[in-house]
Scaffold this motif. Structure first.
Motif, PDB file in Angstrom:
ATOM      1  N   ILE A  74       1.122  -1.147   0.031  1.00  0.00           N
ATOM      2  CA  ILE A  74      -0.164   0.013   0.055  1.00  0.00           C
ATOM      3  C   ILE A  74       1.010   1.374  -0.074  1.00  0.00           C
ATOM      4  CG2 ILE A  74      -1.842   1.209   1.273  1.00  0.00           C
ATOM      5  CD1 ILE A  74      -2.575  -1.241   2.621  1.00  0.00           C
ATOM      6  N   GLY A  75       1.130   1.932  -1.185  1.00  0.00           N
ATOM      7  CA  GLY A  75       2.061   2.914  -1.420  1.00  0.00           C
ATOM      8  C   GLY A  75       3.022   3.107  -0.357  1.00  0.00           C
ATOM      9  N   GLY A  76       4.107   2.071  -0.542  1.00  0.00           N
ATOM     10  CA  GLY A  76       5.392   1.993  -0.034  1.00  0.00           C
ATOM     11  C   GLY A  76       5.334   1.263   1.352  1.00  0.00           C
ATOM     12  N   ARG A  77       3.990   1.055   1.886  1.00  0.00           N
ATOM     13  CA  ARG A  77       4.149   0.191   3.226  1.00  0.00           C
ATOM     14  C   ARG A  77       3.699  -1.269   2.690  1.00  0.00           C
ATOM     15  NH1 ARG A  77       0.359   1.799   8.320  1.00  0.00           N
ATOM     16  NH2 ARG A  77       0.586   0.061   9.560  1.00  0.00           N
ATOM     17  N   LYS A  78       4.228  -2.130   3.494  1.00  0.00           N
ATOM     18  CA  LYS A  78       3.730  -3.575   3.150  1.00  0.00           C
ATOM     19  C   LYS A  78       3.239  -3.976   4.288  1.00  0.00           C
ATOM     20  CE  LYS A  78       6.867  -5.224  -0.401  1.00  0.00           C
ATOM     21  NZ  LYS A  78       6.983  -6.613  -1.077  1.00  0.00           N
ATOM     22  N   LEU A  79       1.993  -4.641   4.299  1.00  0.00           N
ATOM     23  CA  LEU A  79       1.399  -5.475   5.221  1.00  0.00           C
ATOM     24  C   LEU A  79       1.612  -6.904   5.192  1.00  0.00           C
ATOM     25  CD1 LEU A  79      -2.397  -3.906   4.865  1.00  0.00           C
ATOM     26  CD2 LEU A  79      -0.402  -3.272   6.177  1.00  0.00           C
ATOM     27  N   VAL A  80       2.302  -7.472   6.008  1.00  0.00           N
ATOM     28  CA  VAL A  80       3.189  -8.681   5.925  1.00  0.00           C
ATOM     29  C   VAL A  80       2.059  -9.707   6.683  1.00  0.00           C
ATOM     30  CG1 VAL A  80       5.077 -10.237   6.078  1.00  0.00           C
ATOM     31  CG2 VAL A  80       5.315  -7.886   5.375  1.00  0.00           C
ATOM     32  N   THR A  81       1.828  -9.221   7.782  1.00  0.00           N
ATOM     33  CA  THR A  81       1.227 -10.258   8.963  1.00  0.00           C
ATOM     34  C   THR A  81      -0.449  -9.519   9.220  1.00  0.00           C
ATOM     35  OG1 THR A  81       1.939  -8.927  10.974  1.00  0.00           O
ATOM     36  CG2 THR A  81       3.121 -10.735   9.969  1.00  0.00           C
ATOM     37  N   LEU A  82      -1.113 -10.593   9.771  1.00  0.00           N
ATOM     38  CA  LEU A  82      -2.206 -10.108  10.200  1.00  0.00           C
ATOM     39  C   LEU A  82      -2.496  -9.003  11.255  1.00  0.00           C
ATOM     40  CD1 LEU A  82      -4.062 -13.472  10.624  1.00  0.00           C
ATOM     41  CD2 LEU A  82      -4.638 -11.890   8.739  1.00  0.00           C
ATOM     42  N   LEU A  83      -1.386  -8.644  11.940  1.00  0.00           N
ATOM     43  CA  LEU A  83      -1.201  -7.804  13.104  1.00  0.00           C
ATOM     44  C   LEU A  83      -0.900  -6.542  12.120  1.00  0.00           C
ATOM     45  CD1 LEU A  83      -0.936  -6.707  15.830  1.00  0.00           C
ATOM     46  CD2 LEU A  83       1.651  -7.245  15.766  1.00  0.00           C
ATOM     47  N   ASP A  84      -0.271  -6.473  11.025  1.00  0.00           N
ATOM     48  CA  ASP A  84       0.110  -5.371  10.184  1.00  0.00           C
ATOM     49  C   ASP A  84      -1.337  -4.724   9.743  1.00  0.00           C
ATOM     50  OD1 ASP A  84       2.891  -5.364  10.684  1.00  0.00           O
ATOM     51  OD2 ASP A  84       3.198  -6.562   8.978  1.00  0.00           O
ATOM     52  N   ALA A  85      -2.005  -5.604   9.337  1.00  0.00           N
ATOM     53  CA  ALA A  85      -3.339  -5.434   8.801  1.00  0.00           C
ATOM     54  C   ALA A  85      -4.267  -4.746   9.715  1.00  0.00           C
ATOM     55  CB  ALA A  85      -4.057  -6.607   8.202  1.00  0.00           C
ATOM     56  N   GLY A  86      -4.133  -5.435  10.822  1.00  0.00           N
ATOM     57  CA  GLY A  86      -5.113  -4.678  12.171  1.00  0.00           C
ATOM     58  C   GLY A  86      -4.696  -3.160  12.148  1.00  0.00           C
ATOM     59  N   GLU A  87      -3.332  -2.944  12.450  1.00  0.00           N
ATOM     60  CA  GLU A  87      -2.848  -1.768  12.518  1.00  0.00           C
ATOM     61  C   GLU A  87      -3.126  -0.827  11.657  1.00  0.00           C
ATOM     62  OE1 GLU A  87       1.135  -2.572  13.348  1.00  0.00           O
ATOM     63  OE2 GLU A  87       0.883  -3.076  15.535  1.00  0.00           O
ATOM     64  N   TYR A  88      -2.851  -1.168  10.229  1.00  0.00           N
ATOM     65  CA  TYR A  88      -3.260  -0.198   9.148  1.00  0.00           C
ATOM     66  C   TYR A  88      -4.827   0.071   9.491  1.00  0.00           C
ATOM     67  CZ  TYR A  88      -3.923   1.537   4.682  1.00  0.00           C
ATOM     68  OH  TYR A  88      -4.157   2.498   3.605  1.00  0.00           O
ATOM     69  N   ILE A  89      -5.643  -0.802   9.325  1.00  0.00           N
ATOM     70  CA  ILE A  89      -7.123  -0.586   9.660  1.00  0.00           C
ATOM     71  C   ILE A  89      -7.467   0.302  10.772  1.00  0.00           C
ATOM     72  CG2 ILE A  89      -9.378  -1.548  10.072  1.00  0.00           C
ATOM     73  CD1 ILE A  89      -8.365  -3.863   8.369  1.00  0.00           C
ATOM     74  N   ALA A  90      -6.876   0.230  11.871  1.00  0.00           N
ATOM     75  CA  ALA A  90      -6.998   1.037  13.107  1.00  0.00           C
ATOM     76  C   ALA A  90      -6.460   2.422  12.790  1.00  0.00           C
ATOM     77  CB  ALA A  90      -6.353   0.392  14.021  1.00  0.00           C
ATOM     78  N   GLU A  91      -5.411   2.721  12.047  1.00  0.00           N
ATOM     79  CA  GLU A  91      -4.885   4.062  11.607  1.00  0.00           C
ATOM     80  C   GLU A  91      -5.826   4.662  10.830  1.00  0.00           C
ATOM     81  OE1 GLU A  91      -0.845   3.333  10.381  1.00  0.00           O
ATOM     82  OE2 GLU A  91      -0.467   2.839  12.383  1.00  0.00           O
ATOM     83  N   LEU A  92      -6.890   4.040   9.983  1.00  0.00           N
ATOM     84  CA  LEU A  92      -7.750   4.843   9.087  1.00  0.00           C
ATOM     85  C   LEU A  92      -8.446   5.834   9.540  1.00  0.00           C
ATOM     86  CD1 LEU A  92      -9.087   1.660   7.043  1.00  0.00           C
ATOM     87  CD2 LEU A  92      -7.394   3.548   6.361  1.00  0.00           C
ATOM     88  N   PRO A  93      -8.530   7.024   8.884  1.00  0.00           N
ATOM     89  CA  PRO A  93      -9.778   8.055   9.495  1.00  0.00           C
ATOM     90  C   PRO A  93     -11.043   7.403   9.594  1.00  0.00           C
ATOM     91  CG  PRO A  93      -8.737   8.614   7.382  1.00  0.00           C
ATOM     92  CD  PRO A  93      -8.108   7.522   7.586  1.00  0.00           C
ATOM     93  N   LYS A  94     -11.665   8.018  10.490  1.00  0.00           N
ATOM     94  CA  LYS A  94     -13.196   7.590  10.804  1.00  0.00           C
ATOM     95  C   LYS A  94     -13.959   7.431   9.846  1.00  0.00           C
ATOM     96  CE  LYS A  94     -16.812   7.943  14.169  1.00  0.00           C
ATOM     97  NZ  LYS A  94     -17.356   8.740  15.509  1.00  0.00           N
TER      98      LYS A  94
END
Length: 98
Positions: A16-36
């Motif tokens: 995702i634009g230079g960031r890699k989601l490798v694990t489920l934890l990475d995906a969870g953190e990415y989703i948590a950081e999204l704007p409301k």
């Protein structure tokens, strides 16, 4: 028995634009950081619902990957190109047209 937990890697990492989601934890953190506003969209909610199911029950990580990819590409509309449609050359002629 299938491996469970947040440290499970995706078969194919999500870039995702230079960031890699490798694990489920990475995906969870990415989703948590999204704007409301983005966080509340239906596609992201579907991805968020799939995440704990895969983590807790050991389901395939592909479910989360598909949810994230659908959410990321939700505004993409494929362009229609009329040249892709090939004519049907094997049409039968009617008796009246002979």
């Amino acid at each position: 028995m299938t491996e469970r937990g947040w440290r499970r890697p995706f078969e194919d990492p999500i870039d995702i634009g230079g960031r890699k989601l490798v694990t489920l934890l990475d995906a969870g953190e990415y989703i948590a950081e999204l704007p409301k506003k983005e966080h509340e969209e239906a596609e992201w909610r579907a991805a968020m619902e799939a995440l704990p199911l895969v983590v807790e029950r050991g389901g395939p990580t592909m479910y989360v990957r598909i949810g994230i990819m659908r959410a990321l590409n939700r505004h993409y509309v494929p362009e229609f190109n009329p040249k892709w449609k090939e004519p049907h050359w094997g049409r039968r002629k009617l008796k009246r047209d002979r």
